[in-house]
Design an enzyme around this catalytic site. Sequence first.
Site, PDB file in Angstrom:
ATOM      1  N   ASP A 262       0.740  -1.027   0.032  1.00 37.32           N
ATOM      2  CA  ASP A 262      -0.082   0.082   0.504  1.00 37.32           C
ATOM      3  C   ASP A 262       1.086   0.758   0.201  1.00 37.32           C
ATOM      4  OD1 ASP A 262       0.850  -0.901   2.599  1.00 37.32           O
ATOM      5  OD2 ASP A 262      -0.051   0.805   3.909  1.00 37.32           O
ATOM      6  N   ASP A 263       0.369   2.456  -0.675  1.00 29.54           N
ATOM      7  CA  ASP A 263       0.893   3.932  -0.385  1.00 29.54           C
ATOM      8  C   ASP A 263       2.592   4.029  -1.177  1.00 29.54           C
ATOM      9  OD1 ASP A 263      -1.795   4.535   0.880  1.00 29.54           O
ATOM     10  OD2 ASP A 263      -0.356   4.574   3.211  1.00 29.54           O
ATOM     11  N   ILE A 264       2.778   3.021  -2.353  1.00 32.85           N
ATOM     12  CA  ILE A 264       3.444   2.916  -3.252  1.00 32.85           C
ATOM     13  C   ILE A 264       3.037   3.337  -4.710  1.00 32.85           C
ATOM     14  CG2 ILE A 264       4.566   1.374  -1.326  1.00 32.85           C
ATOM     15  CD1 ILE A 264       3.755  -0.395  -4.086  1.00 32.85           C
TER      16      ILE A 264
END
Length: 894
Positions: free
Chosen positions: A305-307
Amino acid sequence: MHRTRTAAATAMAVALAVVPLTGMAGPPGGGKAGRDGPRDSPGVAGSRALSPTPRSVRSRSDRVTITRSVTVVAGPDTDAPALAVVEKSLKDAGADRVVRAESDPGDGQLAVYVGGAGASRALRALGARGPDGLPAEGYALAVGGGRIALSGKDATGTYYAAQSLRQLLPHRDRPGARVRGTAVRDWPATPLRGVIEGFYGTPWSHEARLDQLDFYGEHKMNIYVYSPKDDPYLRAKWRDPYPADRLAQLKELVDRAHARHVEFTYALSPGLSVCYSSDADLRALTAKFQTLWDIGVRTFAVPLDDISYTEWNCAADKDAFGTGGGAAGAAQAHLLNRVQQEFIARHPGAAPLQMVPTEYYDVKPSPYKKALAARLDADVLVEWTGVGVIAPTMTVAQAGQARQVFGHRILTWDNYPVNDYVTNRLLLGPFNGREKGLPGQLAGITANPMIQPAASKLALYTVADYAWNDTAYDARASWGAAIAELAGGDARTARALRAFADAHYASSLNPRQAPALSATIAQFGKDGDARRLDGALRNLRDAPGVLRDRLTDRGFVKDSGPWLDATRAWAVAARGALQLIEATRAGDDAEAWQLRQRIPELVRTAASFVYVDMSGKRVPVLVADGVLDTFVEAAVAEHDAALGVVGRPKGSSNLAVYQDHAASRMTDGDDATYFWSGAAPRAGSFVELDLHAERALGAVRLAMGKSGSPDDYLRHGVLEYSSDHRNWHPLASFDGKAEVGAEPPAGTRARYVRARATAAQDHWLVVREFAVAGDGAATVAGGPPAAAGSALRSAGDGDPATAYRAARAAQPGEALEFTPDAPRGARSVTVLRPQGAPAGAAEVEVRTGGAWRTLGTLSGALTRLPAGDGAIGGVRLVWRDGAAAPEVSEVILH
């Protein structure tokens, strides 16, 4: 997880809506749940609330007595942690001596059967079914007939039975307590239930994590995912081994988790730098997992996540997979499949791998999800936050869509009560908005908690309740039970904790802030009876002190420190506002003005408390925002109306607020402060001024953007005005300008003015100042000259909260002259000055018919003089020679 910038039982426990032991749904394959019997007889420890709420509870007509010596009969393979819980619970209930034996010695002492064939026989003898036929972690428990028997479907089930017995038994310092007969048959609604430490910001301390694991075991939560975003060895330094001391701490956590029947899940996040096609990176990842395996970890996760998944970390991935979302899904599946097959499958006893997709927040089909669904190993669990990063609601249908679009079993990563995106708030309300039946559609539920571990327990208690038995779940009842438990059965502590938690209730899942206090304020608005409201505010004022003195969980007190301080201060300010309302309505002008002058400092104090984050940033905290601050503003507005002034316009917006940058900051006359939205405006988003009464409109000024955020302004919008808040009329359109001004046509009158977005945009909104001229304020001239930071106009600007302060003492013949926008009739002239202002400082004169006449002399902080006949064209304060540097808050014609 963020896509943008980064919510002994006492009578009081009953009052707090603790869930009683009543029959619930029957067990698999039939069976009928019973009902509670009559209320406890004197001397009988009765039906204490069990949490999570069991599936089936039946009260019996008999009871058992806690004898001085108790025999515990355990099977040879009975779970050791369960035995430890049973033995400690018996001692806490008054037993002096607890001994183990292979069978009941039959000496008249209480016998407790834990697991094994003995427990099965004892359950049958008590007319209770054993755990056969129950799902994993189910259990059976019976109390009565001079014995206690408990047994689980497996070791964890036996441990959970022991936890339920712990809750049933009383706390006594001597033997002899009698415990009502009870039969429980229970099982979980979903296989995995627990917590993911996955927030940004200050990670929990080691001691806090140990405490949390104890809490999870007590509440039948069986998974803890270790994924703090600021552990560098999980993300930026994921390839590097842990230093020996850090690894030793992790081992202590793993050991504690196993002792509490909690599965410690290690979540490694390589997405910031991993090369998906690299054999070297695969070896680095599995080598890291091996070090954790060696200290006892058996469950692993790879959050992605969050990439970015539109840019590769290595050229080889572009060559191997191509570009676009589908390529990213294929690349991630390639790596995860190798981890599943080359590490998980080769380690007997390892649980299936867990992963967080980069698109974790919706159920919309996409090339990324399609590739992941088609290529990812079928055994891998996919984590999902619901529809939205923070999903206000989550339904059975949505879970079915997620299962379909991802093509795998779904484990929810529920972003509640996480507060890393609103670090100015504590989110102390219950788990809400999740449909009944949802757990049965999932592989499990994990909740992302707050930065504050101990303060998270109120919400996590309710998460555990829902995940175990969603059928019986009632959010408010569970929340009340959580308060009762954290208060330790102490009525005074529970009352204080409930008041404090109510003031920090709101979140995306619980949109109503401070529901109990709001209802009390609303009732005051209906009946005007101040006693009930004053009692609630006194309780809120005193609650922080009670919690600091009496709450046994010192972590909660530490976590909540600035919010405890701010809560007390806001309650004091609100009580001052209530007293102001009472004095205003009683017509006690002098008392009301004295109280009014205290309000600004009370509010400044209440707003002064800050949370200091890990970077040292000082974040002002919020308490019952929209409730307490609004009540104070309403009290001041009522006093303004009684004085005959309109006061400062009230700012509002339908946009979320970022941190403490409230709408009131765009009307405070200070260009350095500002309203800042917490989201990008959509078409129809607005900022608005309430002028409190219909009046002539002068020039409108809207100043947007700020240093550091120059693009945070409405790109396309319209200025509008209205008298009734229903029919709006255009004033001026604007495009691409951060500074907007408009001159209404002569004679334009309105009460409301707003700036409305006519198109959606990506940037947020900052409003430094939103002002409307033509408010009937007087022109002020004369002297002495104003001191630095003050202005003559403050003495006649219609806002008693501002004041003219002279730079020096008055000289002979000096006067301060006020000229209204037009001559007007008035019954009186009122001069407001700060408390302690000297009497006799000036003569008060009015101009009527072109001539000045004397009304009287300034008497003190509030001077009200009859105006006489005729339209008043001016008011003059003629200072007496040598008068100390004058101060005037407002001159009012009314």
